[in-house]
Motif scaffolding. Structure first.
Motif, PDB file in Angstrom:
ATOM      1  N   GLN A   1       0.717  -1.387   0.148  1.00 16.18           N
ATOM      2  CA  GLN A   1      -0.268  -0.582   0.138  1.00 16.18           C
ATOM      3  C   GLN A   1       1.012   1.005  -0.128  1.00 16.18           C
ATOM      4  O   GLN A   1       2.336   1.113   0.574  1.00 16.18           O
ATOM      5  N   LEU A   2       0.810   2.082  -0.850  1.00 18.97           N
ATOM      6  CA  LEU A   2       1.356   3.317  -0.844  1.00 18.97           C
ATOM      7  C   LEU A   2       0.472   4.713  -0.691  1.00 18.97           C
ATOM      8  O   LEU A   2      -0.547   4.553  -0.989  1.00 18.97           O
ATOM      9  N   GLN A   3       1.505   5.646   0.168  1.00 24.83           N
ATOM     10  CA  GLN A   3       0.212   6.552   0.589  1.00 24.83           C
ATOM     11  C   GLN A   3       1.626   8.003  -0.092  1.00 24.83           C
ATOM     12  O   GLN A   3       2.948   7.907   0.486  1.00 24.83           O
ATOM     13  N   ALA A   4       0.527   8.936  -0.744  1.00 23.48           N
ATOM     14  CA  ALA A   4       1.703   9.580  -1.364  1.00 23.48           C
ATOM     15  C   ALA A   4       1.373  11.316  -0.599  1.00 23.48           C
ATOM     16  O   ALA A   4       0.131  11.524  -0.508  1.00 23.48           O
ATOM     17  N   TYR A   5       2.119  11.831   0.034  1.00 22.67           N
ATOM     18  CA  TYR A   5       1.840  13.311   0.339  1.00 22.67           C
ATOM     19  C   TYR A   5       2.754  13.836   0.018  1.00 22.67           C
ATOM     20  O   TYR A   5       4.543  13.937  -0.436  1.00 22.67           O
ATOM     21  N   GLY A   6       3.195  15.129   0.084  1.00 19.44           N
ATOM     22  CA  GLY A   6       3.898  16.641   0.328  1.00 19.44           C
ATOM     23  C   GLY A   6       3.483  17.381  -1.022  1.00 19.44           C
ATOM     24  O   GLY A   6       3.856  18.141  -1.049  1.00 19.44           O
ATOM     25  N   GLY A   7       2.417  17.596  -2.454  1.00 18.90           N
ATOM     26  CA  GLY A   7       1.705  17.944  -2.528  1.00 18.90           C
ATOM     27  C   GLY A   7       1.640  19.887  -2.321  1.00 18.90           C
ATOM     28  O   GLY A   7       1.279  19.856  -1.293  1.00 18.90           O
TER      29      GLY A   7
ATOM     30  N   PHE B   1       4.481   9.158 -11.664  1.00 26.21           N
ATOM     31  CA  PHE B   1       3.840   9.901 -12.589  1.00 26.21           C
ATOM     32  C   PHE B   1       3.090  11.413 -12.619  1.00 26.21           C
ATOM     33  O   PHE B   1       2.761  11.295 -11.053  1.00 26.21           O
ATOM     34  N   ARG B   2       2.355  11.507 -13.076  1.00 26.20           N
ATOM     35  CA  ARG B   2       1.794  13.050 -13.507  1.00 26.20           C
ATOM     36  C   ARG B   2       0.808  12.969 -14.106  1.00 26.20           C
ATOM     37  O   ARG B   2       1.173  12.326 -15.018  1.00 26.20           O
ATOM     38  N   GLN B   3      -0.254  13.071 -14.170  1.00 19.02           N
ATOM     39  CA  GLN B   3      -1.529  13.889 -14.651  1.00 19.02           C
ATOM     40  C   GLN B   3      -1.927  15.094 -14.442  1.00 19.02           C
ATOM     41  O   GLN B   3      -2.576  15.683 -13.570  1.00 19.02           O
ATOM     42  N   ALA B   4      -2.193  15.784 -15.795  1.00 15.96           N
ATOM     43  CA  ALA B   4      -2.757  17.200 -15.212  1.00 15.96           C
ATOM     44  C   ALA B   4      -4.253  16.884 -16.211  1.00 15.96           C
ATOM     45  O   ALA B   4      -4.616  16.082 -16.867  1.00 15.96           O
ATOM     46  N   PRO B   5      -5.089  17.977 -15.977  1.00 11.98           N
ATOM     47  CA  PRO B   5      -6.673  18.098 -16.246  1.00 11.98           C
ATOM     48  C   PRO B   5      -6.706  17.723 -17.799  1.00 11.98           C
ATOM     49  O   PRO B   5      -5.504  17.854 -18.617  1.00 11.98           O
ATOM     50  N   GLY B   6      -7.492  16.573 -18.772  1.00 10.97           N
ATOM     51  CA  GLY B   6      -7.339  16.222 -20.016  1.00 10.97           C
ATOM     52  C   GLY B   6      -6.174  15.643 -19.971  1.00 10.97           C
ATOM     53  O   GLY B   6      -6.228  16.052 -21.490  1.00 10.97           O
ATOM     54  N   LYS B   7      -5.251  15.065 -19.669  1.00  6.33           N
ATOM     55  CA  LYS B   7      -3.925  14.936 -20.489  1.00  6.33           C
ATOM     56  C   LYS B   7      -4.032  13.270 -20.067  1.00  6.33           C
ATOM     57  O   LYS B   7      -4.441  13.167 -18.869  1.00  6.33           O
ATOM     58  N   GLU B   8      -3.003  12.795 -20.274  1.00  5.20           N
ATOM     59  CA  GLU B   8      -2.913  11.435 -19.347  1.00  5.20           C
ATOM     60  C   GLU B   8      -1.776  11.332 -18.661  1.00  5.20           C
ATOM     61  O   GLU B   8      -1.319  11.839 -19.012  1.00  5.20           O
ATOM     62  N   ARG B   9      -1.363  10.146 -18.187  1.00  2.00           N
ATOM     63  CA  ARG B   9      -0.933  10.170 -17.160  1.00  2.00           C
ATOM     64  C   ARG B   9       0.292   9.787 -17.500  1.00  2.00           C
ATOM     65  O   ARG B   9       0.547   8.909 -18.637  1.00  2.00           O
ATOM     66  N   GLU B  10       1.450  10.544 -17.181  1.00  2.00           N
ATOM     67  CA  GLU B  10       3.174  10.259 -17.812  1.00  2.00           C
ATOM     68  C   GLU B  10       4.106   9.927 -16.954  1.00  2.00           C
ATOM     69  O   GLU B  10       3.621  10.699 -15.331  1.00  2.00           O
TER      70      GLU B  10
ATOM     71  N   VAL C   1      -1.588  16.023 -10.939  1.00  2.00           N
ATOM     72  CA  VAL C   1      -1.910  15.843  -9.454  1.00  2.00           C
ATOM     73  C   VAL C   1      -0.643  14.156 -10.013  1.00  2.00           C
ATOM     74  O   VAL C   1      -0.085  13.816 -11.078  1.00  2.00           O
ATOM     75  N   TYR C   2       0.212  14.237  -8.686  1.00  2.00           N
ATOM     76  CA  TYR C   2       1.492  13.232  -8.482  1.00  2.00           C
ATOM     77  C   TYR C   2       1.671  11.769  -8.215  1.00  2.00           C
ATOM     78  O   TYR C   2       0.682  11.777  -7.257  1.00  2.00           O
ATOM     79  N   TYR C   3       1.618  10.842  -8.522  1.00  3.37           N
ATOM     80  CA  TYR C   3       1.106   9.944  -7.964  1.00  3.37           C
ATOM     81  C   TYR C   3       3.012   8.925  -7.967  1.00  3.37           C
ATOM     82  O   TYR C   3       3.645   9.136  -9.139  1.00  3.37           O
ATOM     83  N   CYS C   4       2.931   8.424  -6.480  1.00  3.33           N
ATOM     84  CA  CYS C   4       4.137   7.267  -7.006  1.00  3.33           C
ATOM     85  C   CYS C   4       2.879   5.608  -6.992  1.00  3.33           C
ATOM     86  O   CYS C   4       1.763   5.315  -6.974  1.00  3.33           O
ATOM     87  N   ALA C   5       4.301   4.899  -7.666  1.00  7.64           N
ATOM     88  CA  ALA C   5       3.909   3.365  -8.430  1.00  7.64           C
ATOM     89  C   ALA C   5       4.981   2.875  -7.622  1.00  7.64           C
ATOM     90  O   ALA C   5       6.044   2.729  -8.190  1.00  7.64           O
TER      91      ALA C   5
ATOM     92  N   ASP D   1       2.560  -2.263 -10.170  1.00  8.13           N
ATOM     93  CA  ASP D   1       1.184  -2.558 -10.247  1.00  8.13           C
ATOM     94  C   ASP D   1       0.325  -2.558  -8.945  1.00  8.13           C
ATOM     95  O   ASP D   1      -0.869  -3.055  -8.486  1.00  8.13           O
ATOM     96  N   TYR D   2       1.211  -1.199  -8.224  1.00  5.36           N
ATOM     97  CA  TYR D   2       0.316  -0.608  -7.349  1.00  5.36           C
ATOM     98  C   TYR D   2       0.412   0.366  -6.798  1.00  5.36           C
ATOM     99  O   TYR D   2       1.875   1.063  -7.796  1.00  5.36           O
ATOM    100  N   TRP D   3      -0.574   1.856  -6.585  1.00  6.07           N
ATOM    101  CA  TRP D   3      -0.555   3.130  -6.945  1.00  6.07           C
ATOM    102  C   TRP D   3      -0.954   3.512  -5.380  1.00  6.07           C
ATOM    103  O   TRP D   3      -1.353   3.062  -4.078  1.00  6.07           O
ATOM    104  N   GLY D   4      -0.041   5.483  -5.445  1.00  7.57           N
ATOM    105  CA  GLY D   4      -0.958   5.843  -4.450  1.00  7.57           C
ATOM    106  C   GLY D   4      -1.552   6.365  -4.629  1.00  7.57           C
ATOM    107  O   GLY D   4      -1.925   6.887  -5.145  1.00  7.57           O
ATOM    108  N   GLN D   5      -2.423   7.049  -3.867  1.00  8.83           N
ATOM    109  CA  GLN D   5      -3.866   8.146  -3.821  1.00  8.83           C
ATOM    110  C   GLN D   5      -3.725   9.269  -4.924  1.00  8.83           C
ATOM    111  O   GLN D   5      -4.361  10.178  -5.067  1.00  8.83           O
TER     112      GLN D   5
END
Length: 122
Positions: A2-8, A36-45, A92-96, A110-114
Motif C-alpha cells: 500500500q502506498l501513501q503519497a504526500y507533500g504536494g 507519474f503525473r497527470q494534468a487535467p485532460g491529459k494522460e498519466r505520464e 496530480v503526482y502519483y507514486c507507483a 502493480d500498485y499505486w498511491g492515491q
C-alpha cells in the motif's frame, strides 16, 4: 503493498517541493518505484523511476536536471525532490511500485498511491 503519497501543495514558479511516498509491508526493497503525473485532460505520464538499490535513476526529459528521485529502503519511502518548478509541472503526482524492475509505462506498475496535487502558480 500500500502506498501513501504526500507533500504536494501550492508553490510559486521557481519554488521547490518534496514529495514522499510511504509504503507498507516488508518487501519494499524488492519493488522498483516510479513517480507519474497527470494534468487535467491529459494522460498519466512518466516523471521519474528508481531501481531497487537506489541507482540508477531515470527521468523524463521535461524534468531532468530539476527533479531528483531517491529512496530509503529502511524507511520504506521514496522521495521526489522538485526544484525550479514551472507552471507546466502542475498535476496530480502519483507514486507507483513495480516488482523488481522499472518501466516507463504506467500500465506496467502493480500498485499505486492515491496522488497528491502539485500546483505551480505564475
Amino acid at each position: 503493498v500500500q502506498l501513501q503519497a504526500y507533500g504536494g501543495g501550492l508553490v510559486e514558479v521557481g519554488g521547490s517541493l518534496r514529495l514522499s511516498c510511504a509504503a507498507s509491508g516488508r518487501t519494499f526493497s524488492t519493488y522498483a518505484m516510479g513517480w507519474f503525473r497527470q494534468a487535467p485532460g491529459k494522460e498519466r505520464e512518466f516523471v521519474a523511476a528508481i531501481k531497487l538499490s537506489g541507482s540508477p535513476t531515470y527521468y523524463a526529459d521535461s524534468v531532468k536536471g530539476r527533479f531528483t528521485i531517491s529512496r530509503d529502503n529502511a524507511k520504506n519511502t521514496v522521495y521526489l525532490q522538485m526544484n525550479s518548478l514551472k507552471p507546466e509541472d502542475t498535476a496530480v503526482y502519483y507514486c507507483a511500485a513495480r516488482r523488481y524492475s522499472i518501466d516507463y509505462d504506467p500500465l506496467r506498475y502493480d500498485y499505486w498511491g492515491q496522488g497528491t496535487q502539485v500546483t505551480v502558480s505564475s
